[in-house]
Enzyme design. Structure first.
Site, PDB file in Angstrom:
ATOM      1  N   HIS A  12       0.758  -1.232  -0.084  1.00  0.00           N
ATOM      2  CA  HIS A  12      -0.211   0.105   0.052  1.00  0.00           C
ATOM      3  C   HIS A  12       0.919   1.152  -0.010  1.00  0.00           C
ATOM      4  O   HIS A  12       1.472   1.520   0.791  1.00  0.00           O
ATOM      5  CB  HIS A  12      -0.989  -0.035   1.183  1.00  0.00           C
ATOM      6  CG  HIS A  12      -1.549   1.253   1.220  1.00  0.00           C
ATOM      7  ND1 HIS A  12      -2.488   1.817   0.355  1.00  0.00           N
ATOM      8  CD2 HIS A  12      -1.715   2.196   2.466  1.00  0.00           C
ATOM      9  CE1 HIS A  12      -2.848   2.860   0.576  1.00  0.00           C
ATOM     10  NE2 HIS A  12      -2.500   3.241   1.925  1.00  0.00           N
ATOM     11  N   ASP A  14       1.223   5.079   0.035  1.00  0.00           N
ATOM     12  CA  ASP A  14       0.978   6.508   0.328  1.00  0.00           C
ATOM     13  C   ASP A  14       2.165   7.132  -0.055  1.00  0.00           C
ATOM     14  O   ASP A  14       3.143   6.921   0.147  1.00  0.00           O
ATOM     15  CB  ASP A  14       0.888   6.666   1.747  1.00  0.00           C
ATOM     16  CG  ASP A  14      -0.183   5.651   2.444  1.00  0.00           C
ATOM     17  OD1 ASP A  14      -1.409   5.844   2.266  1.00  0.00           O
ATOM     18  OD2 ASP A  14       0.295   4.812   3.256  1.00  0.00           O
ATOM     19  N   ASP A 125      -7.463   1.709   2.266  1.00  0.00           N
ATOM     20  CA  ASP A 125      -7.087   2.480   3.581  1.00  0.00           C
ATOM     21  C   ASP A 125      -7.941   3.514   3.676  1.00  0.00           C
ATOM     22  O   ASP A 125      -7.943   4.493   4.602  1.00  0.00           O
ATOM     23  CB  ASP A 125      -5.582   2.979   3.452  1.00  0.00           C
ATOM     24  CG  ASP A 125      -5.244   3.585   4.816  1.00  0.00           C
ATOM     25  OD1 ASP A 125      -5.718   3.061   5.683  1.00  0.00           O
ATOM     26  OD2 ASP A 125      -4.115   4.219   4.617  1.00  0.00           O
ATOM     27  N   HIS A 351      -5.317  10.110   0.404  1.00  0.00           N
ATOM     28  CA  HIS A 351      -5.774  10.277   1.571  1.00  0.00           C
ATOM     29  C   HIS A 351      -4.853  10.997   2.627  1.00  0.00           C
ATOM     30  O   HIS A 351      -5.341  11.692   3.446  1.00  0.00           O
ATOM     31  CB  HIS A 351      -6.522   9.162   2.302  1.00  0.00           C
ATOM     32  CG  HIS A 351      -5.600   7.753   1.962  1.00  0.00           C
ATOM     33  ND1 HIS A 351      -5.531   6.838   0.873  1.00  0.00           N
ATOM     34  CD2 HIS A 351      -4.631   7.037   2.790  1.00  0.00           C
ATOM     35  CE1 HIS A 351      -4.839   5.935   0.951  1.00  0.00           C
ATOM     36  NE2 HIS A 351      -4.276   6.123   2.323  1.00  0.00           N
TER      37      HIS A 351
HETATM   38 ZN   LIG Z   1      -2.850   4.771   2.962  1.00  0.00          ZN
END
Ligand SMILES: [Zn+2]
Length: 904
Positions: A12, A14, A125, A351
Site C-alpha cells: 500500500h 501512500d 485505507d 488520503h
Molecule cells: Zn494509506
C-alpha cells in the site's frame, strides 16, 4: 471441499505521509526495481503483484526509469503486474463529486495503454466511503469493491440480519447505493496486511498460519480465503514461492495459491452463500466506539481544504464549462491541457495528502502544487474567455463604450452583484513615451458613465475612483505589449444570466453626471437587509436572521466557540476539565464598511482570552505515544489573545449574508467553531456529500463512545423541520457537528494540533496553523428542507462567481445574449460540463438528490444529438426527447455532433 488461501502480493503506497514524497519515492523505486528483478528471476513461481490500485505510481516510477516502460508494459499485459482502476488512492469525502469521477475516468483511460486494468473498486485505507460509490463503480463496469474501514465485522455465529446494517457477520457483503445499485463488498476484516511477511521456516510458518487461517475463517463466507501479502510501504517479499511451498507441506487440507484479485474474486463469486448482509449507503464506522474514524482529518490543516475547494471549483465549474462553451462556438477543446490540470490537482487528493495527516514537508509541497493548479487554471480561463468574447458580436457598442460580457459557467441561471476591474482608458508604450503616460492619463478628463444591457436598458451600477496601473498584453502573433491603464472597480447587479451562457453589457460615456447609487447613511442599529432577508446584529456579534417572505426568524446565530484539542491530525480530543470559551455575551466592536443599494458590508471584531496551549502533560503524552482516547492533558493556565475579525456582506440578490472571518491565531492545541443554534428539533439532518445530499442521524448509534460526533461535508450542512430550515454553505470548511439539544450546526473553522498521530511520534508544528487564518461561509435560511426548497442551488452556487470580461467592439457570429445548453427540470443537481476525453462530444452530468423520479430534457441545438452515457463516457442509449432519472441516480448525457457539424 479443500479451502483455498489466495495470497495477493502488494504494497500500500501512500505517495507522501510520514516522509515527504521524494523520500517515499526513493523506496518505491527500490520496490519496483526489485519486482522487475523478481519476475525475471522466478518466472512463473512468482505469479503476480497488485500495484495498489493507483496508476500515478507508474508516472512516479517512469520519471526515474523511463527505460523500463516496455518491461512494465509487458508485465501488465501478461497479468503479472496489476494496475488501476484509480489514478490516485484519494480521500473519498474531502474531494468533490467530479474529482471522484475523474479519478476513475483518468485512471482507467491511463490503463488502456498497458492492456489490462484491475477491475476492483480498491479502497484499502480510505477513511470512510460515500454511499454512491457502488453506483459510480457499477457505471464504470466494476462490480466488486474492497475496503478496510467503515463496516464492523462481527463473525459471531455468522448470522445475516434481514435489516440493512453497518455490521456484517462476513467479510463479504452486498453494498448498496441509494439508487439501488449494488456491488459485492469485500472487507479487509483482518486488515490489508493479514498475509504480510509469511514465514518460510516451518516452525514459524505453523504458528503464523494457525493464527491467520483461523482469523480469516472467522469472517469468510466461502472456502476462498484472502491473504494480503503486504502493508504500508512494504518491501517486496521475495521468498513467497518458498513460503507457499512450506505452507502446502504443513497444511495439506488447504490449497495455497499466489493469486490476484482477478483470480480471487472469480473463485469467490462462484462460491458465495445465498444470503449476504446488505449494507446501505455511506461507510463511516457508524457501528464503532467512534474513536478511530479519522473523521477529524476534515478539519486538520483547513488551509488545504480551502485551496482544494478553490482549485476544484476553478477546474470543474469554471474552466471546463467555459472551454466547452468555447468549443461549441469555435470548435476546439484543449483536452490534454485540462487533463494535465486535473492530474496536477489530483496529486493532492491521496488520503494522507488532502486529509492533512502527514508531516509538514508534505503539506508545504501541496500548497505549491495547489498554487500551480491555480496558475494554470487562471491563465486558461482568461484565454478561453477572451476567445469566446471574440466570437460575440459587439459591433453595436455605442461610440466610446466598453463592452462587458458576463458569463455564467454554471448549470443554473444567476442573478448577483458582479464586481470587475475595468480598463477605462489605456495607452500603449508604442503610442507615447512610457514616462509620460501616467501623467497624461491622470490629467485626461473623465466623462461620466452609464451602464446599459444588450437591449439598451439602463442598469444600476457603482464605479469606484480610478487608479493608474501598469499592464501588458501577450498577443498570439506579436511581441508583448506593455501599457498603462486607467482602471476602476465596477459593480453592478445582473439579472438572469442564463446557465451555460452570457449577457453583454456596455459601459458608455455619458454627458450627464453618472447616476450612481448613492452611499446610504449607516443607521445606528447594526442591521442589514435586502429583498430576501433582514439581519439584526446583537452587541456580541450574534444576529437574528429573518426571512422576509415568511417573517420567520432564527435568533442569535453566529457564536464562536473555542475548545482545547489534545488529539492529533486524525482525531480531535477535547482537553480535560476546561469548558468551551465562547463569544456569547462578549461585546464586539462594529463598523460599517460599505452601505449602498447594491451591498452592505459590516465589520465586527472580538478579542477573546484563551489558553496559550495545552498544559505540559500533553507533550509527555505525545512522547509516550499515549493514544488520543487515553490522554488526560488539560489547557495551560497562561492566556493569550485570540482576535476574530468578521466581515459580513449582504448584496442585492443574496438569499443570506456571507461571512469572512480573519483569525489571528497565536494559540496552539485548540479548535475554533462557529455555532448556529437553530432551535429546530429534528432526529436527522442533511449534508452535501459525493453525488448525494445525504441524510444523517443527529445522535450516534449506541456503541458510540466518543463525545464528539463530527461529520464530513462537501459544500454545506443543513437542518430543517417541516416548516423552516437553515443551510450553512462553506468554502473548504468540511467538518461539522450537530448539537441536538438546541439544533445547533457547529462548523469547524480552525483546528490546531501538533502531531501526525498513528504509529509513532511525528511532530507537525505547522498543523498548529499559526498566524492569520481565514474562513468563509454563507448562511441560507429557507422554508422546508434544503432539497424541497431547492436551497441547495444557492449553496452550490456559493463561491462560484459569474465571470466578467472586457472586450472590444467587433463583429461576431454569436448574439449579445446566448445560452449554449438548456435543460430542465431544476430538480436535478448539475455537476459537470466538458468535452469527452476521446471524442468531440459534449458531456454533461447531474444527479438526482431526491427519492422521486425526474424527467431530464436537455439540448444544445439541431447540430447535436443527445444520448445517455456512463460516467466513463460510454454511450448506453440512443437519443430521446427526455431521459427518466431514477431516485438518486447519477446521469451523464453525451451530445454528439451531427454530420453537418462534423464537416464544419
Ligand atoms: Zn494509506
Amino acid at each position: 471441499m479443500k479451502k483455498t488461501a489466495h495470497i495477493i502480493s502488494h504494497s500500500h503506497w501512500d505517495r507522501e505521509w510520514y516522509l515527504p514524497f521524494e523520500q517515499h519515492r526513493y523506496y518505491f523505486i527500490k520496490l519496483m526495481n526489485n519486482l522487475i528483478e523478481q519476475f525475471k528471476k522466478e518466472g512463473n513461481a512468482f505469479q503476480s503483484f497488485h500495484l495498489d490500485g493507483q496508476t500515478v505510481l507508474l508516472e512516479d516510477y517512469f520519471a526515474v526509469h523511463p527505460e523500463n516502460r516496455e518491461i512494465i508494459k509487458q508485465l501488465i499485459e501478461e497479468k503479472k503486474l496489476y494496475i488501476g482502476p484509480w489514478y490516485v488512492l484519494q480521500d473519498a469525502f474531502l474531494t468533490s463529486s467530479e474529482a471522484n469521477v475523474r479519478n476513475l475516468l483518468i485512471g482507467m483511460n491511463d490503463t488502456k495503454a498497458y492492456g489490462h486494468v484491475s477491475k476492483i473498486g480498491y479502497f484499502p485505507d480510505t477513511f470512510g466511503i460515500y454511499g454512491q460509490a457502488p453506483q459510480l463503480l457499477k457505471q464504470a463496469g466494476i462490480d466488486t469493491a474492497a475496503f478496510g474501514r467503515g463496516v464492523k465485522p462481527t463473525g459471531f455465529n455468522n448470522t445475516v440480519s434481514d435489516t440493512p446494517n453497518f455490521e456484517s457477520p462476513f467479510s463479504e457483503m452486498i453494498w448498496k447505493s441509494p439508487d439501488g445499485s449494488s456491488v459485492l463488498g469485500i472487507l479487509f476484516a483482518n486488515w490489508y496486511s493479514n498475509g504480510n511477511e509469511i514465514p518460510v521456516d516451518e516452525e514459524e510458518a505453523k504458528v503464523f498460519w494457525d493464527k491467520k487461517l483461523e482469523d480469516a475463517e472467522k469472517y469468510a463466507s466461502t472456502n476462498q480465503l484472502l491473504f494480503m501479502n503486504g502493508c504500508d510501504h512494504q518491501p517486496l517479499q521475495k521468498t513467497i514461492p518458498e513460503a507457499i511451498e512450506t505452507a502446502t507441506k504443513l497444511f495439506p487440507d488447504y490449497t495455497f495459491k499466489h493469486s490476484s484479485f482477478d483470480e480471487y474474486t472469480e473463485a469467490l463469486k462462484g462460491s458465495l452463500p445465498e444470503k449476504l448482509q446488505v449494507i446501505e449507503g455511506e461507510l463511516r464506522n457508524q457501528r464503532t466506539d467512534g474513536w478511530s474514524t479519522l473523521v477529524n482529518t476534515a478539519s486538520s490543516r483547513i488551509y488545504l481544504k480551502q485551496w482544494n475547494n478553490h482549485c476544484q471549483t476553478l477546474l470543474e465549474k469554471i474552466a471546463e464549462p467555459l472551454a466547452a462553451m468555447n468549443y461549441l462556438a469555435n470548435g476546439t477543446y484543449p483536452r490534454e491541457y485540462i487533463r494535465f490540470m486535473w492530474k496536477s490537482l489530483m496529486k493532492n487528493h491521496p488520503h494522507d495528502s488532502i486529509c492533512g495527516c502527514s508531516v509538514d514537508e508534505v503539506h508545504r509541497e501541496m500548497v505549491t502544487r495547489f498554487e500551480t493548479v491555480a496558475q494554470m487554471g487562471e491563465v486558461f480561463v482568461e484565454e478561453k474567455a477572451a476567445e469566446l468574447g471574440q466570437t460575440i458580436d459587439t459591433s453595436k457598442t455605442p461610440a466610446g463604450g466598453i463592452p462587458l460580457i458576463v458569463m455564467n459557467t454554471t448549470g443554473w441561471n444567476k442573478q448577483e452583484v458582479v464586481t470587475q476591474t475595468v480598463d477605462l482608458d489605456k495607452v500603449y508604450f508604442s503610442q507615447m513615451h512610457f514616462e509620460e503616460i501616467p501623467g497624461y492619463l491622470q490629467e485626461k478628463e473623465m466623462s461620466g458613465y452609464k451602464l446599459v444591457d444588450d437591449e439598451g436598458k439602463a442598469v444600476e451600477f457603482q464605479l469606484e475612483s480610478p487608479t493608474i496601473e501598469f499592464g501588458y498584453d501577450l498577443p498570439d502573433d506579436q511581441f508583448r505589449q506593455p501599457f498603462f491603464a486607467k482602471k476602476a472597480n465596477l459593480s453592478f447587479y445582473t439579472e438572469d444570466i442564463p446557465s451555460f451562457g452570457y449577457k453583454t453589457f456596455y459601459l458608455v460615456p455619458n454627458a450627464h453626471p453618472a447616476d450612481q447609487p448613492q452611499a446610504l447613511s449607516p443607521e445606528k442599529t447594526m442591521e442589514m437587509e435586502n429583498e430576501y432577508v433582514h439581519v439584526l446584529f446583537h452587541e456580541d456579534g450574534t444576529y437574528d436572521l429573518t426571512v422576509k417572505a415568511t417573517a420567520k426568524t432564527f435568533h442569535r446565530l453566529g457564536i464562536y466557540e473555542d475548545t482545547g484539542d489534545i488529539g492529533n491530525e486524525y482525531m480531535f480530543k477535547e482537553a480535560k476539565g476546561h469548558a468551551a470559551i465562547t463569544t456569547k455575551g462578549v461585546p464586539a466592536e462594529f463598523a460599517f464598511l460599505e452601505k449602498n443599494a447594491l451591498r452592505t458590508v459590516l465589520e465586527f471584531q472580538h478579542t477573546l482570552s484563551i489558553p496559550v496551549s495545552a498544559d505540559g502533560r500533553l507533550e509527555i503524552e505525545r512522547n509516550k505515544l499515549i493514544w488520543h482516547k487515553e490522554r488526560e492533558a488539560g489547557r495551560s493556565s497562561e492566556m493569550t489573545k485570540l482576535t476574530l475579525r468578521t466581515i459580513v456582506t449582504l448584496e442585492k440578490g443574496m438569499k443570506g449574508p456571507a461571512f469572512k472571518l480573519f483569525i489571528d491565531n497565536q494559540a496552539t492545541d485548540h479548535r475554533l467553531r462557529v455555532l448556529f443554534p437553530t432551535e429546530l428539533q429534528t432526529d436527522t439532518h442533511k449534508a452535501d456529500s459525493i453525488f448525494e445530499i445525504v441524510t444523517r442521524p443527529n445522535i450516534p448509534e449506541k456503541e458510540w463512545e466518543n463525545p464528539s460526533f463530527c461529520h464530513h461535508q462537501s459544500r454545506f450542512a443543513s437542518l430543517a423541520d417541516d416548516k423552516m430550515g437553515l443551510t450553512v454553505a462553506t468554502d473548504g470548511l468540511q467538518e461539522y457537528e450537530i448539537v441536538p439539544e438546541d439544533g445547533t450546526i457547529a462548523v469547524t473553522v480552525l483546528r490546531s494540533t501538533a502531531e501526525l498521530g498513528d504509529w509513532g511520534y511525528f511532530p507537525t508544528p505547522e498543523a498548529q496553523c499559526q498566524g492569520m487564518q481565514t474562513a468563509e461561509w454563507q448562511v441560507l435560511p429557507h422554508e422546508n428542507d434544503v432539497i424541497f426548497s431547492k436551497a441547495y442551488i444557492d449553496a452550490y452556487q456559493y463561491k462560484v462567481p459569474l465571470m466578467v470580461i472586457q472586450t472590444s467592439a467587433h463583429e461576431g457570429t454569436l448574439p449579445g445574449t446566448h445560452q449554449f445548453v438548456n435543460w430542465e427540470p431544476t430538480g436535478l443537481v448539475w455537476t459537470s460540463m466538458k468535452v469527452a476525453e476521446e471524442r468531440d462530444d459534449v458531456i454533461m452530468r447531474w444527479f438526482n438528490p431526491a427519492g422521486t423520479k425526474e424527467n431530464l430534457k436537455a439540448g444544445i441545438n439541431d447540430d447535436y444529438q443527445s444520448y445517455k452515457s456512463t460516467i466513463l463516457e460510454e454511450k448506453i442509449t440512443e437519443s430521446t426527447n427526455q431521459y427518466e432519472v431514477k431516485d438518486y441516480e447519477i446521469i451523464t448525457l453525451g451530445f454528439q455532433p451531427t454530420r453537418q457539424e462534423r464537416e464544419r
